[in-house]
Structure formats: structure tokens, C-alpha cells
Design an enzyme around this catalytic site. Structure first.
Site: not given
Ligand SMILES: *Cc1c(COP(=O)(O)O)cnc(C)c1O
Length: 375
Positions: A46, A98, A170, A195
Site C-alpha cells: 500500500r 465530469y 483534470d 481513458k
Molecule cells: C472518466 C473521467 C473521470 C473519472 O475517472 P474513472 O477512472 O472513471 O474513475 C474523471 N474525469 C474525467 C474528465 C473523466 O473523463
């Protein structure tokens, strides 16, 4: 080193014991100690794991930051960053973030008395006016999801630095290949690595990069305390994905640019959202090298939406984005369903809005799929 080489040679590569050219999967929870407290840098997985560490160093290199952290999902990365704040602190957040980010702030962190306002961060005056005495963080997404609005990172940073407010970006949509917020002054960059970074729709992961040691120590404390870490196998898989990020992004961009061109000549398409369009050309040029693989477009009726979606052969109807395969979705009913309808309409996330995550297939096949589907 250019980022195209760094994606392959950054972080920790190979294995000093065997000469293996890829980092091994250290599938272990604990590590033998020579004597009490005397170890080789790893005590418990961890706290630290060599495969995860290789990934964490790689993303820190790509974002040109001080230290990276890998989490079990984008949402756990976001939640861990929000845990830098305390009860009574105030946060300013981009208004079309998001859906999950909206939800975790509005439904979970709210219970811990985190104060927040969702505002249009692309409008710097609104940000200036939105800052309160207890504002500790400005959290932006640029480009935003799904309307591709751009926020000028340097302007936000300028405002934030004056008042010792953290700027968090982000960077999921752009990836470090197209945009590196830390080089523009941001304190923290985070990703849903599920992604583009993973890139193959085969894992769920989150990454955080911070720009200095103090934030690095605090983030590591939270990562180790809360424990939402990424496992060794997924860390390895994500490293493998990142190695081809530059070649994949080149093709995502190329395909998307051609599809935007095609869409703009279709009578049933009423509006196209793509970074650099819609009057944000100047901001686009100042902080992104190319516009990426995400396109949103509004069509003439809900019947058209239904027609497009029900006849596709190549493009898959699914949530998520950033994989090698083209995915299509209706944000209002899928990823953004947790935002109240009234608020969605006001933002422009209507039931006629379609979001396309352009894959790396042969572009003519993607266009043909959309075209035939409509006819
Ligand atoms: C998908 C997404 C998230 C969340 O991520 P997960 O891996 O699904 O938990 C956060 N910000 C953006 C811009 C996203 O497209």
C-alpha cells in the site's frame, strides 16, 4: 528528451536483476527486511510497490512534475486530491466537469462540510468574483466534458497564486501529449487513466502529479492512509498503454479533425463542440498542441439521435472514452445523468447532444458508419 521518447524511456524501465526490458509485475504485498526497519525501499505494497512506482515516475516525467501517484480509479485520484482540503474550506469547480466529479463533491464531500461553487471557469472574471476568504482550491477541467470549453490555465494560476490557492487540472481529455498544465503553473494535475493513458479500454485507473515536495509528501500521506492504490498488474498494463500514447494521440487527432470537417457539412448537425472552435482559438493555441480525439455535436432532433445510435456497426454505444475503438454516447442520459435536468439544459447538455470518442480505426470507416446509419 522529446515526450515521444519519454513515453517509452521515462520513469523506471527494465529490470536490473534479469535485464528484462519491461518492468516486472511485482505481485507482492510485503517485502523481506534484513533487520528491523532495514529494507530496500519497500515495506508494504500500500505504501509502495516497484511496478506502481515505475508508473508513478513515468507520469511525473510526462507531466514534468515533481512526483506522481497511481490510484485505483480516476474518482479515487480526485477524491484523494480533495482530501488535501479540510472541513470549512471552499473550492471553485468548473461547471461542466465530469459527472462523477460533480457527484462526489455535491453528495459525498458536502457531508464533510466542504464548501463549493460550480462556476464557468472559462470566464476569468467569474473566477475572480467567486474567490472567497476560505477558498483553498480551484479545480478545472480543460477541455471540459462534454462541451469542450477551454479555461486559460495561466490566468487561473495567476489569480490563485496571489491568494495561495491550489490550482488543480483534470487533464484526462488532453493528456500530457497535448497539454502539460504544470509547465503552465498548475500545482496538481490528475487523470482518469482509464481513458487515453491506458488507451485500450481494458483497465480503470487514476493518476495524480504534483509540482513540489511539500505537496508530494502530503499526497503520499493521503495515498497511504486512505489506500485507494492501483494494483501491480494494472500498473504494468497502464505503463504498456502509456508507451504508445504519442502514436495513438496523433491518430486520434488526425481522425477527429477529419470527422469535424465532415460533420460541419451535414445539414442534420446543428453545432459542433471541438477544442479551438467556438471562439476559444487563442486559449487553444496558448496551451494545447492539438485538439484531441473528443467531439461533441448537437443534432436537429431526438429522432436523429435515435437513428444515428441504432444503426451503427463499427462505433460502439458506450460510456467512457479514449480507447482505440470509437465510442459514442448521449451525455445527458449516460455520463451526465446525475446532473439535474434543469441544470443540464442550462449548460447546453441537451438530449440532442452526442459525444463521439474518435478511435484509431481507418477514418473513412468511421465516417461511413455515421453516414450509412443516418440513411
Ligand atoms: C472518466 C473521467 C473521470 C473519472 O475517472 P474513472 O477512472 O472513471 O474513475 C474523471 N474525469 C474525467 C474528465 C473523466 O473523463
Amino acid at each position: 528528451m522529446d515526450i515521444r521518447s519519454l513515453a517509452i524511456h521515462g520513469g523506471i524501465t527494465g529490470d536490473p536483476y534479469t535485464g528484462a526490458v519491461t518492468v516486472p509485475i511485482y505481485q507482492t504485498s510485503t517485502y523481506a527486511q534484513e533487520s528491523v526497519g532495514k529494507h530496500r525501499g519497500f515495506e508494504y505494497s500500500r505504501t509502495g510497490n516497484p511496478t506502481r512506482e515505475a508508473l508513478e515516475k513515468l507520469i511525473a516525467d510526462l507531466e514534468e512534475g515533481y512526483r506522481g501517484f497511481a490510484f485505483s480509479s480516476g474518482m479515487s485520484a480526485i477524491s484523494s486530491v480533495l482530501m488535501l482540503l479540510k472541513s470549512g474550506d471552499h473550492i471553485l469547480v468548473s461547471d461542466d466537469v465530469y459527472g462523477g466529479t460533480f457527484r462526489v463533491i455535491d453528495k459525498v464531500f458536502k457531508n464533510f462540510n466542504l464548501e463549493y461553487d460550480f462556476i464557468d471557469t472559462s470566464n476569468i472574471d467569474k473566477v475572480r468574483n467567486g474567490i472567497k476568504a476560505n477558498t483553498k482550491m480551484i479545480y478545472i477541467e480543460t477541455p471540459t466534458n462534454p462541451l469542450m470549453k477551454l479555461t486559460h490555465i495561466r490566468s487561473i494560476v495567476e489569480l490563485a497564486k496571489e491568494k495561495e490557492i491550489l490550482t488543480v487540472v483534470d487533464n484526462t481529455f488532453a493528456t500530457p501529449y497535448l497539454q502539460r498544465p504544470i509547465t503552465q503553473g498548475a500545482d496538481i494535475v490528475l487523470h482518469s487513466a482509464t481513458k487515453y493513458l491506458g488507451g485500450h479500454s481494458d483497465l480503470v485507473a487514476g493518476l495524480v502529479v504534483v509540482n513540489n515536495k511539500e505537496l508530494g509528501d502530503r499526497m503520499h500521506f493521503i495515498q497511504n492512509s486512505v489506500g485507494a492504490i492501483l494494483g501491480p498488474f494494472d500498473s504494468w498494463l497502464l505503463i504498456k498503454g502509456i508507451k504508445t500514447l504519442p502514436v495513438r494521440m496523433d491518430r486520434h487527432c488526425e481522425n477527429a479533425e477529419q470527422i469535424v470537417n465532415w460533420l460541419s457539412n451535414q445539414s442534420w448537425v446543428k453545432k459542433i463542440y471541438y477544442p479551438g472552435c467556438n471562439g476559444s482559438q487563442e486559449i487553444f493555441k496558448s496551451q494545447m498542441s492539438r485538439a484531441g480525439g473528443m467531439i461533441s455535436f448537437e443534432v436537429d432532433s431526438e429522432a436523429t439521435v435515435e437513428k444515428v445510435l441504432s444503426n451503427l456497426k463499427i462505433i460502439t454505444l458506450a460510456e467512457s472514452l479514449g480507447g482505440i475503438e470509437s465510442l459514442i454516447s448521449v451525455p445527458a442520459q449516460m455520463t451526465h445523468a446525475s446532473i439535474p435536468e434543469e441544470k443540464r439544459e442550462k449548460l447546453g447538455i441537451t438530449n440532442r447532444l452526442i459525444r463521439l470518442s474518435v478511435g484509431i480505426e481507418y477514418v473513412e470507416d468511421i465516417i461511413k458508419d455515421l453516414d450509412i446509419s443516418l440513411k
